[in-house]
Design a protein around this motif. Structure first.
Motif, PDB file in Angstrom:
ATOM      1  N   ASP A 128       0.873  -1.178   0.000  1.00  0.00           N
ATOM      2  CA  ASP A 128       0.000   0.000   0.000  1.00  0.00           C
ATOM      3  C   ASP A 128       0.908   1.225   0.000  1.00  0.00           C
ATOM      4  OD1 ASP A 128      -1.934   1.922   0.179  1.00  0.00           O
ATOM      5  OD2 ASP A 128      -3.074   0.904   1.746  1.00  0.00           O
ATOM      6  N   ALA A 129       1.204   1.705  -1.175  1.00  0.00           N
ATOM      7  CA  ALA A 129       2.185   2.777  -1.354  1.00  0.00           C
ATOM      8  C   ALA A 129       1.787   4.072  -0.665  1.00  0.00           C
ATOM      9  CB  ALA A 129       2.397   3.025  -2.853  1.00  0.00           C
ATOM     10  N   ARG A 130       0.489   4.267  -0.459  1.00  0.00           N
ATOM     11  CA  ARG A 130       0.033   5.516   0.162  1.00  0.00           C
ATOM     12  C   ARG A 130       0.504   5.657   1.596  1.00  0.00           C
ATOM     13  NH1 ARG A 130      -6.113   4.914  -0.196  1.00  0.00           N
ATOM     14  NH2 ARG A 130      -5.409   2.917   0.589  1.00  0.00           N
ATOM     15  N   TYR A 131       0.685   4.523   2.285  1.00  0.00           N
ATOM     16  CA  TYR A 131       1.015   4.584   3.696  1.00  0.00           C
ATOM     17  C   TYR A 131       2.421   4.092   4.024  1.00  0.00           C
ATOM     18  CZ  TYR A 131      -3.963   5.339   3.909  1.00  0.00           C
ATOM     19  OH  TYR A 131      -5.224   5.839   3.702  1.00  0.00           O
ATOM     20  N   GLY A 132       3.139   3.612   3.029  1.00  0.00           N
ATOM     21  CA  GLY A 132       4.489   3.120   3.301  1.00  0.00           C
ATOM     22  C   GLY A 132       5.479   4.268   3.455  1.00  0.00           C
ATOM     23  N   GLN A 133       6.451   4.086   4.328  1.00  0.00           N
ATOM     24  CA  GLN A 133       7.467   5.114   4.565  1.00  0.00           C
ATOM     25  C   GLN A 133       8.360   5.330   3.343  1.00  0.00           C
ATOM     26  OE1 GLN A 133       8.949   6.569   7.581  1.00  0.00           O
ATOM     27  NE2 GLN A 133       7.106   6.297   8.780  1.00  0.00           N
ATOM     28  N   ARG A 134       8.641   4.273   2.577  1.00  0.00           N
ATOM     29  CA  ARG A 134       9.581   4.361   1.452  1.00  0.00           C
ATOM     30  C   ARG A 134       9.132   5.365   0.394  1.00  0.00           C
ATOM     31  NH1 ARG A 134      10.239  -1.694  -0.534  1.00  0.00           N
ATOM     32  NH2 ARG A 134      11.330  -0.702  -2.232  1.00  0.00           N
ATOM     33  N   PHE A 135       7.829   5.474   0.177  1.00  0.00           N
ATOM     34  CA  PHE A 135       7.328   6.288  -0.927  1.00  0.00           C
ATOM     35  C   PHE A 135       6.432   7.438  -0.478  1.00  0.00           C
ATOM     36  CE2 PHE A 135       7.791   1.852  -2.434  1.00  0.00           C
ATOM     37  CZ  PHE A 135       8.921   2.051  -3.211  1.00  0.00           C
ATOM     38  N   SER A 136       6.475   7.772   0.780  1.00  0.00           N
ATOM     39  CA  SER A 136       5.572   8.804   1.318  1.00  0.00           C
ATOM     40  C   SER A 136       5.818  10.175   0.684  1.00  0.00           C
ATOM     41  CB  SER A 136       5.713   8.887   2.838  1.00  0.00           C
ATOM     42  OG  SER A 136       7.053   9.179   3.184  1.00  0.00           O
ATOM     43  N   ILE A 158      -2.301   5.351  -6.252  1.00  0.00           N
ATOM     44  CA  ILE A 158      -1.679   4.032  -6.338  1.00  0.00           C
ATOM     45  C   ILE A 158      -1.710   3.356  -4.969  1.00  0.00           C
ATOM     46  CG2 ILE A 158       0.486   2.811  -6.796  1.00  0.00           C
ATOM     47  CD1 ILE A 158       1.143   5.144  -8.750  1.00  0.00           C
ATOM     48  N   ARG A 159      -2.169   2.122  -4.983  1.00  0.00           N
ATOM     49  CA  ARG A 159      -2.170   1.351  -3.738  1.00  0.00           C
ATOM     50  C   ARG A 159      -1.041   0.331  -3.764  1.00  0.00           C
ATOM     51  NH1 ARG A 159      -8.114   0.877  -1.292  1.00  0.00           N
ATOM     52  NH2 ARG A 159      -8.705   3.023  -1.710  1.00  0.00           N
ATOM     53  N   SER A 160      -1.135  -0.649  -4.652  1.00  0.00           N
ATOM     54  CA  SER A 160      -0.079  -1.663  -4.756  1.00  0.00           C
ATOM     55  C   SER A 160       0.725  -1.407  -6.027  1.00  0.00           C
ATOM     56  CB  SER A 160      -0.687  -3.065  -4.839  1.00  0.00           C
ATOM     57  OG  SER A 160      -1.388  -3.365  -3.666  1.00  0.00           O
ATOM     58  N   ALA A 161       2.010  -1.726  -5.950  1.00  0.00           N
ATOM     59  CA  ALA A 161       2.859  -1.546  -7.135  1.00  0.00           C
ATOM     60  C   ALA A 161       3.962  -2.589  -7.142  1.00  0.00           C
ATOM     61  CB  ALA A 161       3.452  -0.146  -7.157  1.00  0.00           C
ATOM     62  N   LEU A 162       4.397  -2.881  -8.353  1.00  0.00           N
ATOM     63  CA  LEU A 162       5.488  -3.824  -8.581  1.00  0.00           C
ATOM     64  C   LEU A 162       6.296  -3.250  -9.730  1.00  0.00           C
ATOM     65  CD1 LEU A 162       6.454  -6.651  -7.646  1.00  0.00           C
ATOM     66  CD2 LEU A 162       4.926  -7.646  -9.337  1.00  0.00           C
ATOM     67  N   CYS A 163       7.604  -3.121  -9.561  1.00  0.00           N
ATOM     68  CA  CYS A 163       8.437  -2.523 -10.601  1.00  0.00           C
ATOM     69  C   CYS A 163       9.784  -3.226 -10.643  1.00  0.00           C
ATOM     70  CB  CYS A 163       8.632  -1.021 -10.338  1.00  0.00           C
ATOM     71  SG  CYS A 163       9.496  -0.169 -11.664  1.00  0.00           S
ATOM     72  N   ALA A 164      10.206  -3.611 -11.850  1.00  0.00           N
ATOM     73  CA  ALA A 164      11.494  -4.294 -12.020  1.00  0.00           C
ATOM     74  C   ALA A 164      12.305  -3.567 -13.091  1.00  0.00           C
ATOM     75  CB  ALA A 164      11.276  -5.742 -12.431  1.00  0.00           C
ATOM     76  N   PRO A 165      13.560  -3.218 -12.780  1.00  0.00           N
ATOM     77  CA  PRO A 165      14.402  -2.570 -13.783  1.00  0.00           C
ATOM     78  C   PRO A 165      14.873  -3.584 -14.822  1.00  0.00           C
ATOM     79  CG  PRO A 165      15.669  -2.952 -11.792  1.00  0.00           C
ATOM     80  CD  PRO A 165      14.257  -3.391 -11.507  1.00  0.00           C
ATOM     81  N   LEU A 166      15.065  -3.117 -16.042  1.00  0.00           N
ATOM     82  CA  LEU A 166      15.645  -3.946 -17.098  1.00  0.00           C
ATOM     83  C   LEU A 166      17.119  -3.579 -17.141  1.00  0.00           C
ATOM     84  CD1 LEU A 166      12.960  -3.440 -19.890  1.00  0.00           C
ATOM     85  CD2 LEU A 166      13.138  -5.330 -18.272  1.00  0.00           C
ATOM     86  N   TRP A 167      17.960  -4.422 -16.544  1.00  0.00           N
ATOM     87  CA  TRP A 167      19.378  -4.105 -16.540  1.00  0.00           C
ATOM     88  C   TRP A 167      20.215  -5.345 -16.755  1.00  0.00           C
ATOM     89  CZ3 TRP A 167      22.934  -5.211 -12.410  1.00  0.00           C
ATOM     90  CH2 TRP A 167      22.365  -5.814 -11.297  1.00  0.00           C
ATOM     91  N   GLU A 168      21.311  -5.099 -17.424  1.00  0.00           N
ATOM     92  CA  GLU A 168      22.257  -6.158 -17.747  1.00  0.00           C
ATOM     93  C   GLU A 168      23.638  -5.562 -17.508  1.00  0.00           C
ATOM     94  OE1 GLU A 168      24.932  -8.490 -20.109  1.00  0.00           O
ATOM     95  OE2 GLU A 168      24.324  -6.541 -20.814  1.00  0.00           O
TER      96      GLU A 168
END
Length: 191
Positions: free
Chosen positions: A27-35, A45-55
């Motif tokens: 729950d991104a709205r209440y998390g400290q990381r993304f406040s 936004i409530r839930s999120a998932l993100c992956a970088p494309l890196w090599e």
């Protein structure tokens, strides 16, 4: 609507890219990381998932998923799957990039070898890879220039005929080129 822009949280995407790690938030709205992220609040936004494309060290983008309706929309299994998918995509993108680089190098090498010895072409190609661009830098050097003429060529050509002249010239060019290339020289032109 295809013309509608789909907003994503740059806060989450930037963090995934910066940390080179897949990010999951319940729950991104209440998390400290993304406040501090305005996009999270404004997009709802409530839930999120993100992956970088890196090599290796190069990041080419990110895969981003979010849910505006549900908290805890993504699981640890989703995180693992998205991480795997992002690695496969990054490797595929790198493979395509390498194919293009090889194709361009083959064309460049072929064009250079028409006029330069293979040793000189190797030097140019090596410097080009090191500088990440075609390296045709100017250098002052002491050089020997040879202008060669076949003595009495016109009268020889009349006696030998077309096939004989072709054989004579092919032999001459082959021998001369071999010596020039042995000393890392280059041929400007045959006339």
């Amino acid at each position: 609507d295809q013309d509608q822009e789909i907003p994503i949280s740059m806060t989450i995407a930037s963090r995934a890219i910066m940390e080179k790690a897949t990010i999951i938030t319940s729950d991104a709205r209440y998390g400290q990381r993304f406040s501090s992220g305005d996009s999270i609040t404004s997009y709802g936004i409530r839930s999120a998932l993100c992956a970088p494309l890196w090599e290796e060290e190069k990041i080419t983008g990110a895969i981003y998923l979010d849910s505006l309706m549900t908290t805890y929309a993504f699981t640890e299994d989703d995180l693992e799957l998205l991480t795997t998918i992002s690695h496969i995509i990054a490797m595929g993108l790198r493979q395509e990039q390498l194919k293009e680089e090889v194709k361009l190098e083959v064309i460049l090498r072929s064009n250079l070898e028409r006029f330069l010895s293979s040793e000189v072409v190797d030097i140019i190609m090596k410097k080009s890879r090191e500088q990440d661009r075609i390296s045709l830098e100017v250098q002052e050097r002491v050089a020997t220039i040879l202008f060669a003429d076949i003595k009495d060529f016109t009268s020889l050509a009349e006696k030998l005929g077309p096939t004989g002249v072709a054989d004579l010239l092919n032999g001459f060019f082959t021998r001369m080129s071999a010596v020039i290339f042995r000393y890392e020289g280059s041929v400007n032109k045959y006339i």
